[in-house]
Motif scaffolding. Sequence first.
Motif, PDB file in Angstrom:
ATOM      1  N   ALA A  36      26.318  56.565  73.948  1.00  0.00           N
ATOM      2  CA  ALA A  36      25.401  56.660  75.091  1.00  0.00           C
ATOM      3  C   ALA A  36      26.109  56.442  76.416  1.00  0.00           C
ATOM      4  O   ALA A  36      25.715  57.001  77.436  1.00  0.00           O
ATOM      5  N   ASP A  37      27.176  55.642  76.443  1.00  0.00           N
ATOM      6  CA  ASP A  37      27.865  55.373  77.703  1.00  0.00           C
ATOM      7  C   ASP A  37      28.724  56.550  78.161  1.00  0.00           C
ATOM      8  O   ASP A  37      29.014  56.689  79.348  1.00  0.00           O
ATOM      9  N   ASP A  38      29.146  57.384  77.230  1.00  0.00           N
ATOM     10  CA  ASP A  38      30.111  58.430  77.564  1.00  0.00           C
ATOM     11  C   ASP A  38      29.590  59.847  77.417  1.00  0.00           C
ATOM     12  O   ASP A  38      30.293  60.798  77.768  1.00  0.00           O
ATOM     13  N   VAL A  39      28.372  60.034  76.907  1.00  0.00           N
ATOM     14  CA  VAL A  39      27.938  61.364  76.550  1.00  0.00           C
ATOM     15  C   VAL A  39      27.833  62.288  77.761  1.00  0.00           C
ATOM     16  O   VAL A  39      28.263  63.437  77.717  1.00  0.00           O
ATOM     17  N   VAL A  40      27.295  61.812  78.882  1.00  0.00           N
ATOM     18  CA  VAL A  40      27.160  62.657  80.072  1.00  0.00           C
ATOM     19  C   VAL A  40      28.537  62.984  80.636  1.00  0.00           C
ATOM     20  O   VAL A  40      28.807  64.112  81.023  1.00  0.00           O
ATOM     21  N   ARG A  41      29.405  61.980  80.669  1.00  0.00           N
ATOM     22  CA  ARG A  41      30.764  62.231  81.142  1.00  0.00           C
ATOM     23  C   ARG A  41      31.454  63.275  80.270  1.00  0.00           C
ATOM     24  O   ARG A  41      32.199  64.124  80.773  1.00  0.00           O
ATOM     25  N   ALA A  42      31.222  63.208  78.975  1.00  0.00           N
ATOM     26  CA  ALA A  42      31.852  64.162  78.060  1.00  0.00           C
ATOM     27  C   ALA A  42      31.414  65.584  78.366  1.00  0.00           C
ATOM     28  O   ALA A  42      32.228  66.503  78.412  1.00  0.00           O
ATOM     29  N   VAL A  43      30.122  65.782  78.595  1.00  0.00           N
ATOM     30  CA  VAL A  43      29.616  67.119  78.902  1.00  0.00           C
ATOM     31  C   VAL A  43      30.168  67.606  80.234  1.00  0.00           C
ATOM     32  O   VAL A  43      30.650  68.740  80.354  1.00  0.00           O
ATOM     33  N   LEU A  75      26.987  60.977  88.149  1.00  0.00           N
ATOM     34  CA  LEU A  75      25.816  61.495  87.441  1.00  0.00           C
ATOM     35  C   LEU A  75      25.452  60.674  86.208  1.00  0.00           C
ATOM     36  O   LEU A  75      24.256  60.505  85.920  1.00  0.00           O
ATOM     37  N   PRO A  76      26.423  60.157  85.433  1.00  0.00           N
ATOM     38  CA  PRO A  76      26.020  59.303  84.309  1.00  0.00           C
ATOM     39  C   PRO A  76      25.193  58.100  84.747  1.00  0.00           C
ATOM     40  O   PRO A  76      24.236  57.710  84.072  1.00  0.00           O
ATOM     41  N   LEU A  77      25.551  57.509  85.885  1.00  0.00           N
ATOM     42  CA  LEU A  77      24.774  56.379  86.410  1.00  0.00           C
ATOM     43  C   LEU A  77      23.378  56.829  86.813  1.00  0.00           C
ATOM     44  O   LEU A  77      22.387  56.123  86.579  1.00  0.00           O
ATOM     45  N   LEU A  78      23.295  58.017  87.409  1.00  0.00           N
ATOM     46  CA  LEU A  78      21.992  58.550  87.794  1.00  0.00           C
ATOM     47  C   LEU A  78      21.124  58.803  86.572  1.00  0.00           C
ATOM     48  O   LEU A  78      19.946  58.427  86.542  1.00  0.00           O
ATOM     49  N   ASP A 132      12.898  69.412  86.112  1.00  0.00           N
ATOM     50  CA  ASP A 132      13.222  70.477  87.065  1.00  0.00           C
ATOM     51  C   ASP A 132      13.823  69.875  88.328  1.00  0.00           C
ATOM     52  O   ASP A 132      14.822  70.386  88.860  1.00  0.00           O
ATOM     53  N   THR A 133      13.254  68.784  88.813  1.00  0.00           N
ATOM     54  CA  THR A 133      13.792  68.119  90.002  1.00  0.00           C
ATOM     55  C   THR A 133      15.178  67.552  89.721  1.00  0.00           C
ATOM     56  O   THR A 133      16.081  67.630  90.563  1.00  0.00           O
ATOM     57  N   LEU A 134      15.362  66.986  88.530  1.00  0.00           N
ATOM     58  CA  LEU A 134      16.665  66.450  88.166  1.00  0.00           C
ATOM     59  C   LEU A 134      17.702  67.566  88.081  1.00  0.00           C
ATOM     60  O   LEU A 134      18.862  67.376  88.470  1.00  0.00           O
ATOM     61  N   ALA A 135      17.304  68.736  87.589  1.00  0.00           N
ATOM     62  CA  ALA A 135      18.212  69.878  87.540  1.00  0.00           C
ATOM     63  C   ALA A 135      18.620  70.306  88.948  1.00  0.00           C
ATOM     64  O   ALA A 135      19.778  70.665  89.186  1.00  0.00           O
ATOM     65  N   ARG A 136      17.670  70.257  89.888  1.00  0.00           N
ATOM     66  CA  ARG A 136      18.005  70.564  91.285  1.00  0.00           C
ATOM     67  C   ARG A 136      19.062  69.591  91.820  1.00  0.00           C
ATOM     68  O   ARG A 136      20.052  69.997  92.456  1.00  0.00           O
ATOM     69  N   LEU A 137      18.844  68.297  91.572  1.00  0.00           N
ATOM     70  CA  LEU A 137      19.770  67.288  92.079  1.00  0.00           C
ATOM     71  C   LEU A 137      21.143  67.424  91.420  1.00  0.00           C
ATOM     72  O   LEU A 137      22.185  67.325  92.085  1.00  0.00           O
ATOM     73  N   THR A 138      21.159  67.661  90.117  1.00  0.00           N
ATOM     74  CA  THR A 138      22.416  67.838  89.401  1.00  0.00           C
ATOM     75  C   THR A 138      23.201  69.015  89.961  1.00  0.00           C
ATOM     76  O   THR A 138      24.417  68.939  90.155  1.00  0.00           O
TER      77      THR A 138
END
Length: 214
Positions: free
Chosen positions: A87-94, A194-197, A160-166
């Motif tokens: 869970a700590d690294d999954v977003v960073r990995a992507v 982004l992982p923190l977000l 959808d809003t999160l996709a805009r921000l990303t």
Amino acid sequence: MPKGPTKRRPQTTARLLEAALETFAERGFYGASIEEICERAGYTRGAFYSNFRNKEALFFALFDLHARRVVERLTRAVDELAEPPDADDVVRAVLTRMSALDETERRWYLLSTEFTLHAVRNPDTARTLAEHDRRLREEVAGLLGRLFDRLDRRPTVDLDTLARLTTAVHEGSLAQSLVEPDELAPEELAVTFLPLLFEAVSQKRRAPRRRRTE
């Protein structure tokens, strides 16, 4: 069976798109002419107009091609995550898998940035661009939902809003990296923050309660 011209159309379209991306990146959307694009692709103006109405139509074909590539890369990145993911690294990995900045991505950024300014000045074009953005954002939002599922987390904001921000973070990070390549690696800001977000805008799903046995 399809006749010769029909069979050759996908090849013609692909060569015109490749030539257009190169020419737009070098000359700009306004500076590039249809004649230059045709010359680089090795076709006549007739071949161009049998595939595209004008330069705007050509841009939107490039947009859809780039969008498909983005979705395919994101989908592969999500599908190839370790099971169960950390869970700590999954977003960073992507994001790290998405961070390669090749020449095609650089050319697309130059073109899309200039075309966005063109659309801001032209309301009809802006509405068409917004619709293409919406379709891509819908795909990205779906992939964000899959990411949260893999993390066993529930988003607390609209996807959808999160996709805009990303997207905004990705594009802003890329712009700064292109201006200062020695100071900021592509996606460094996105991979860092982004992982923190994502953690801040989601909650751990609660395990279902067990029924008491009498």
